[in-house]
Design a protein around this motif. Structure first.
Motif, PDB file in Angstrom:
ATOM      1  N   ARG A 169      13.452  -0.370  -4.383  1.00  0.00           N
ATOM      2  CA  ARG A 169      12.618  -1.415  -3.807  1.00  0.00           C
ATOM      3  C   ARG A 169      11.253  -0.733  -3.288  1.00  0.00           C
ATOM      4  O   ARG A 169      11.389   0.318  -2.965  1.00  0.00           O
ATOM      5  N   VAL A 170      10.367  -1.583  -3.665  1.00  0.00           N
ATOM      6  CA  VAL A 170       9.036  -1.010  -3.209  1.00  0.00           C
ATOM      7  C   VAL A 170       8.309  -2.156  -2.283  1.00  0.00           C
ATOM      8  O   VAL A 170       8.227  -3.393  -2.904  1.00  0.00           O
ATOM      9  N   GLY A 171       7.868  -1.998  -1.208  1.00  0.00           N
ATOM     10  CA  GLY A 171       6.725  -2.839  -0.373  1.00  0.00           C
ATOM     11  C   GLY A 171       5.403  -2.286  -0.465  1.00  0.00           C
ATOM     12  O   GLY A 171       5.068  -1.369  -1.126  1.00  0.00           O
ATOM     13  N   TYR A 172       4.635  -2.922  -0.137  1.00  0.00           N
ATOM     14  CA  TYR A 172       3.292  -2.705   0.173  1.00  0.00           C
ATOM     15  C   TYR A 172       2.637  -3.176   1.195  1.00  0.00           C
ATOM     16  O   TYR A 172       2.627  -4.470   1.754  1.00  0.00           O
ATOM     17  N   GLN A 173       2.024  -2.267   2.251  1.00  0.00           N
ATOM     18  CA  GLN A 173       1.359  -2.686   3.236  1.00  0.00           C
ATOM     19  C   GLN A 173       0.282  -1.731   3.796  1.00  0.00           C
ATOM     20  O   GLN A 173       0.543  -0.634   3.603  1.00  0.00           O
ATOM     21  N   GLY A 174      -0.796  -2.133   4.319  1.00  0.00           N
ATOM     22  CA  GLY A 174      -1.772  -1.385   4.552  1.00  0.00           C
ATOM     23  C   GLY A 174      -2.527  -0.624   3.562  1.00  0.00           C
ATOM     24  O   GLY A 174      -2.654   0.581   3.894  1.00  0.00           O
ATOM     25  N   GLY A 175      -2.381  -1.052   2.291  1.00  0.00           N
ATOM     26  CA  GLY A 175      -2.644  -0.383   1.209  1.00  0.00           C
ATOM     27  C   GLY A 175      -1.726   0.809   0.915  1.00  0.00           C
ATOM     28  O   GLY A 175      -2.154   1.722  -0.089  1.00  0.00           O
ATOM     29  N   GLN A 176      -0.575   1.046   1.268  1.00  0.00           N
ATOM     30  CA  GLN A 176       0.321   2.083   1.100  1.00  0.00           C
ATOM     31  C   GLN A 176       1.584   1.488   0.494  1.00  0.00           C
ATOM     32  O   GLN A 176       2.065   0.407   0.948  1.00  0.00           O
ATOM     33  N   TYR A 177       2.261   1.957  -0.488  1.00  0.00           N
ATOM     34  CA  TYR A 177       3.672   1.547  -1.032  1.00  0.00           C
ATOM     35  C   TYR A 177       4.569   2.170   0.101  1.00  0.00           C
ATOM     36  O   TYR A 177       4.491   3.083   0.611  1.00  0.00           O
ATOM     37  N   LEU A 178       5.718   1.272   0.136  1.00  0.00           N
ATOM     38  CA  LEU A 178       6.837   1.689   0.889  1.00  0.00           C
ATOM     39  C   LEU A 178       8.133   1.675   0.089  1.00  0.00           C
ATOM     40  O   LEU A 178       8.309   0.851  -0.677  1.00  0.00           O
ATOM     41  N   LEU A 179       8.767   2.983   0.327  1.00  0.00           N
ATOM     42  CA  LEU A 179       9.955   2.923  -0.533  1.00  0.00           C
ATOM     43  C   LEU A 179      11.240   2.574   0.047  1.00  0.00           C
ATOM     44  O   LEU A 179      11.641   2.876   1.458  1.00  0.00           O
ATOM     45  N   ASN A 180      12.009   1.598  -0.318  1.00  0.00           N
ATOM     46  CA  ASN A 180      12.963   1.061   0.156  1.00  0.00           C
ATOM     47  C   ASN A 180      12.811   0.368   1.445  1.00  0.00           C
ATOM     48  O   ASN A 180      13.658   0.873   2.455  1.00  0.00           O
ATOM     49  N   PRO A 181      11.944  -0.292   1.811  1.00  0.00           N
ATOM     50  CA  PRO A 181      11.881  -0.993   3.172  1.00  0.00           C
ATOM     51  C   PRO A 181      12.915  -1.823   3.599  1.00  0.00           C
ATOM     52  O   PRO A 181      13.667  -2.432   2.599  1.00  0.00           O
ATOM     53  N   GLY A 182      13.112  -1.809   4.726  1.00  0.00           N
ATOM     54  CA  GLY A 182      14.324  -2.555   5.321  1.00  0.00           C
ATOM     55  C   GLY A 182      14.026  -3.832   5.395  1.00  0.00           C
ATOM     56  O   GLY A 182      12.551  -4.464   5.250  1.00  0.00           O
ATOM     57  N   ASN A 183      14.760  -5.005   5.712  1.00  0.00           N
ATOM     58  CA  ASN A 183      14.214  -6.156   5.922  1.00  0.00           C
ATOM     59  C   ASN A 183      13.567  -6.633   6.782  1.00  0.00           C
ATOM     60  O   ASN A 183      12.707  -7.727   6.658  1.00  0.00           O
ATOM     61  N   LYS A 184      13.590  -6.031   7.688  1.00  0.00           N
ATOM     62  CA  LYS A 184      12.297  -6.058   8.958  1.00  0.00           C
ATOM     63  C   LYS A 184      11.085  -5.935   8.365  1.00  0.00           C
ATOM     64  O   LYS A 184      10.026  -6.398   8.722  1.00  0.00           O
ATOM     65  N   GLU A 185      10.970  -4.559   7.572  1.00  0.00           N
ATOM     66  CA  GLU A 185       9.732  -4.299   7.133  1.00  0.00           C
ATOM     67  C   GLU A 185       9.103  -5.325   6.258  1.00  0.00           C
ATOM     68  O   GLU A 185       8.119  -5.739   6.057  1.00  0.00           O
ATOM     69  N   LEU A 186       9.988  -5.830   5.490  1.00  0.00           N
ATOM     70  CA  LEU A 186       9.592  -6.980   4.250  1.00  0.00           C
ATOM     71  C   LEU A 186       8.963  -8.169   4.896  1.00  0.00           C
ATOM     72  O   LEU A 186       8.230  -8.718   4.119  1.00  0.00           O
ATOM     73  N   VAL A 187       9.285  -8.135   6.216  1.00  0.00           N
ATOM     74  CA  VAL A 187       8.629  -9.366   6.685  1.00  0.00           C
ATOM     75  C   VAL A 187       7.178  -9.355   6.610  1.00  0.00           C
ATOM     76  O   VAL A 187       6.405 -10.293   6.556  1.00  0.00           O
ATOM     77  N   ASP A 188       6.449  -8.257   7.115  1.00  0.00           N
ATOM     78  CA  ASP A 188       4.987  -8.041   7.061  1.00  0.00           C
ATOM     79  C   ASP A 188       4.500  -7.276   5.692  1.00  0.00           C
ATOM     80  O   ASP A 188       3.360  -7.121   5.734  1.00  0.00           O
ATOM     81  N   SER A 189       5.575  -6.906   4.751  1.00  0.00           N
ATOM     82  CA  SER A 189       5.087  -6.417   3.529  1.00  0.00           C
ATOM     83  C   SER A 189       4.405  -7.546   2.567  1.00  0.00           C
ATOM     84  O   SER A 189       5.013  -8.914   2.549  1.00  0.00           O
ATOM     85  N   GLN A 190       3.481  -7.302   1.868  1.00  0.00           N
ATOM     86  CA  GLN A 190       2.590  -7.973   0.931  1.00  0.00           C
ATOM     87  C   GLN A 190       3.403  -7.935  -0.433  1.00  0.00           C
ATOM     88  O   GLN A 190       3.224  -8.832  -1.338  1.00  0.00           O
ATOM     89  N   LEU A 191       4.506  -7.067  -0.707  1.00  0.00           N
ATOM     90  CA  LEU A 191       5.278  -7.082  -1.799  1.00  0.00           C
ATOM     91  C   LEU A 191       6.721  -6.871  -1.497  1.00  0.00           C
ATOM     92  O   LEU A 191       7.069  -6.216  -0.776  1.00  0.00           O
ATOM     93  N   ASN A 192       7.522  -7.430  -2.502  1.00  0.00           N
ATOM     94  CA  ASN A 192       8.912  -7.045  -2.359  1.00  0.00           C
ATOM     95  C   ASN A 192       9.273  -6.855  -3.814  1.00  0.00           C
ATOM     96  O   ASN A 192       9.667  -7.847  -4.561  1.00  0.00           O
TER      97      ASN A 192
END
Length: 700
Positions: free
Chosen positions: A154-177
């Motif tokens: 799973r990849v998230g995206y926040q603040g111009g950075q990709y996130l690897l396997n973000p949790g459900n809490k992180e996904l709330v503020d992520s621009q991508l799931n």
């Protein structure tokens, strides 16, 4: 499989993933207990040693199931056990199936069943990635001819950075799931929801996920090696070369002619005739067993080669288009007189009738998930009746495909919805596919935007979707815009992209070959953007912005705020007060814990009356204010007057009239309506009223 437990672990984002085999479910062909943090999934694969007779397809089933004990809960309902699969279970089953299926070889018809069972869950760690890794490992441990393993991330995206396997809490503020799956060399499957991100960011997310999943692929290979798994000595069925050459010579030209017919139904009828001709000549009664299946397969292979070779040679597609042209589009909005919003979207031979309904808070869907109960104020449902493809079939509960297509369309439009925390309405969008020849899910996306704008829903921007296809032979490839059904069936990729003029909101990719590279994805995304912008232009000609007025049949919702401590006054004992309010005004009244009262009615006069009465019920008595009240009770020393619901004040005998009053009954009658002025509200809440004061003011 070895009896001793074998374990492999690796770091995967913020969490450690552990894969275990050899201890649990040892009679399955392959079994793996996969865990990420406290989320644990038991994945099993059973592969039958013999092929299923008479099958010309790969019979694999995938079942992902969530056990409520995993979250320390007992199921609701009378039976107190898990029942039919939830939407989440259906969608995750599809998520596991899609990247695995193309990695089994052509001609393999042995039955395979994968069961992934969630047996422990951390509310912040979704079990879907864990289940995909566990299923991949279980299949490799079975020794079946599976050209994996696959990895998933799973990849998230926040603040111009990709996130690897973000949790459900992180996904709330992520621009991508985004969920991506693939092999060591190529990407096989992508599914995502995004906040209008650019094609470059989306491609980067896919590549980032594919790079990171190599750690999972390496761990699975090591697990299989340490388990001493012996691969099957499976060989594909031998092809009848002589029969193939004969059928090619006799029916190849007819098939080429058949695929020159642009209209879908006529083309299908002609191809069906050719099949019958071939079977009648070469698999007539008395032919050896299995000859009919051989003929059908070879004719299918000739179709496959005919369509693909034509496209790769640069010739026109089946319906006469080039590779980049979108089929003709026609749009009508407001097509249904009594619905709140409706649109008929037609693209070529694909048509969706999409309807939007506005509801109140009590219409929100209650979702009982492993992580807990929540309410969803936006629903999008997709229906695919058999008549849409000219067939007869059973009509009933939605199938896996309908659930999956509906969820894809929902992901595509959720980014442009108004803030559902403050927007007073609950929304339900229903897409009825009335005609289908390619990408009805993307027609649903377009229709959903159009019908919501027709309903006056203030979406941020219209969303359009387009389905891309691929024909690939070694190094040659062609990407096709807006594929039709035959191109989907005979092609190598179904790549769906939805978004606004500003960026991508959803992306879904499925591959039938063993993966694609960055170059092909880049071309597909660029071409999809061209198609999407063209469709948005056509949509803008029909309706360019949400209507300023709601349908006269839609409920008007008025939101007011009351003191939370006064909620009980509106509800009344046993709900009697609010029940009377709704019955007498015909309005729907919902009260939230923070004191927000939402009053809904298609009749504005009734809604305003309900507002007035709620304000009355919750109003505080003010000193100096004049009220109109009803005499509730006469006493020797005065009269009690009800000035607000549940609020009685005393008019002392001395305050009834400017003249001296000997008997209260001489001046007031029970049930009489009188005007009174509030003189005092003491610390105990007792109210002192006066009629005399009003008389004196009148004289002065």
């Amino acid at each position: 499989m070895a009896l001793a437990k074998i374990t492999k672990s690796f770091q995967y984002g913020k969490h450690t993933v552990t894969l275990e085999t050899g201890e649990i479910a040892r009679q399955a062909s392959g079994a793996c207990v996969a865990s990420m943090g406290d989320t644990v999934v038991l994945a099993t694969a059973v592969t039958m040693k013999e092929p299923m007779p008479g099958k010309d397809f790969f019979p694999m089933t995938v079942d992902y199931q969530e056990k409520t004990f995993a979250a320390g809960r007992i199921p609701g309902g009378f039976f107190k056990r898990e029942g039919r699969p939830s939407e989440k279970e259906i969608l995750t089953s599809r998520l596991i199936d899609r990247p695995i299926r193309p990695l089994f070889p052509e001609g393999f018809t042995n039955e395979v069943q994968i069961i992934a069972t969630v047996i422990s869950v951390d509310p912040d760690i979704d079990a879907d990635i864990v289940a995909m890794l566990g299923a991949s490992a279980a299949l490799k441990l079975s020794g079946a001819p599976f050209n994996g393993p696959i990895g998933a991330a799973r990849v998230g995206y926040q603040g111009g950075q990709y996130l690897l396997n973000p949790g459900n809490k992180e996904l709330v503020d992520s621009q991508l799931n985004l969920v991506v799956a693939g092999t060591e060399k190529a990407v096989l499957m992508v599914e995502s929801e995004a906040q209008q991100l650019s094609e470059e960011v989306m491609l980067g997310a896919v590549m980032f996920g594919h790079e990171q999943m190599q750690a999972a692929i390496k761990a699975i290979n090591e697990l299989v090696k340490d388990a001493g798994v012996q691969p099957w000595a499976w060989q594909p069925p031998v092809e009848d070369g002589a029969l193939k050459n004969t059928l090619q010579a006799e029916f190849g030209p007819l098939i080429a002619e058949g695929y020159g017919i642009k209209e879908k139904t006529a083309r299908q009828d002609r191809i069906a005739e050719i099949h019958e001709m071939a079977i009648g000549k070469h698999a007539a009664e008395g032919a050896p067993a299995g000859t009919k299946e051989k003929v059908q397969k070879i004719i299918g292979d000739i179709e496959y080669r005919t369509v693909r070779d034509k496209i790769l040679s640069g010739a026109a597609r089946i319906d006469g288009r080039d590779t980049r042209t979108v089929r003709p589009i026609t749009i009508r909005t407001g097509v249904l007189p009594r619905t709140h919003g409706s649109a008929l979207f037609t693209r070529g031979e694909t048509q969706a009738l999409v309807v939007t309904t506005l509801g109140t808070g009590r219409d929100a869907q209650i979702i009982d998930a492993l992580e807990g109960e929540r309410k969803d104020p936006f629903m999008l449902h997709y229906n695919f009746p058999p008549y849409s493809v000219g067939e007869v079939g059973r009509v009933g509960s939605p199938k896996r495909r309908e659930v999956g297509h509906g969820r894809l369309a929902k992901r595509a439009v959720v980014a442009v919805l108004p803030d559902m925390e403050t927007y007073p309405y609950v929304l339900r969008v229903v897409s009825e596919i009335t005609e289908s020849n390619g990408s009805s899910s993307m027609a649903t996306v377009c229709g959903a935007s159009l019908s919501m704008m027709d309903a006056g829903v203030p979406i941020k921007a219209p969303v359009a979707g387009v389905a891309m296809g691929l024909i690939k032979e070694e190094k040659r490839f062609a990407v096709l815009t807006d594929i039709i059904g035959d191109e989907d069936h005979l092609g190598d990729m179904d790549f769906k992209v939805a978004g606004t003029t500003n960026g991508v909101t959803a992306l879904q990719m499925d591959i039938k070959i063993e993966g694609i590279n960055k170059e092909i994805m880049e071309v597909a995304l660029k071409q999809a953007k061209e198609g999407r912008l063209h469709i948005l232009g056509e949509m803008g000609k029909a309706i360019s912005a949400p209507r300023s007025e709601l349908s006269e049949y839609a409920p008007r919702i008025i939101a007011i705020k009351i003191n939370p401590e006064r909620i009980r006054d509106v509800i009344g004992k046993g709900g009697a007060t609010i029940r009377a309010l709704t019955e007498e005004t015909g309005c729907t009244i919902d009260i939230e814990d923070d004191g927000t009262v939402k009053i809904a009615s298609a009749d504005n006069v009734a809604a305003q009356e309900a507002v007035r009465r709620v304000r009355q019920l919750t109003a505080d008595v003010e000193v100096g204010m004049v009220y109109e009240g009803k005499v509730a009770k006469l006493m020797d020393f005065g009269a009690f007057v009800t000035i607000l619901p549940g609020k009685d004040g005393l008019v002392h005998i001395s305050q009834i009239s400017r003249e001296r009053v000997e008997n209260v009954g001489d001046k007031l009658k029970e049930g009489e309506v009188v005007r009174v002025k509030v003189l005092e509200v003491d610390k105990q809440g007792r109210i002192r009223l006066s009629i005399k004061a009003l008389q004196e003011e009148q004289v002065s």
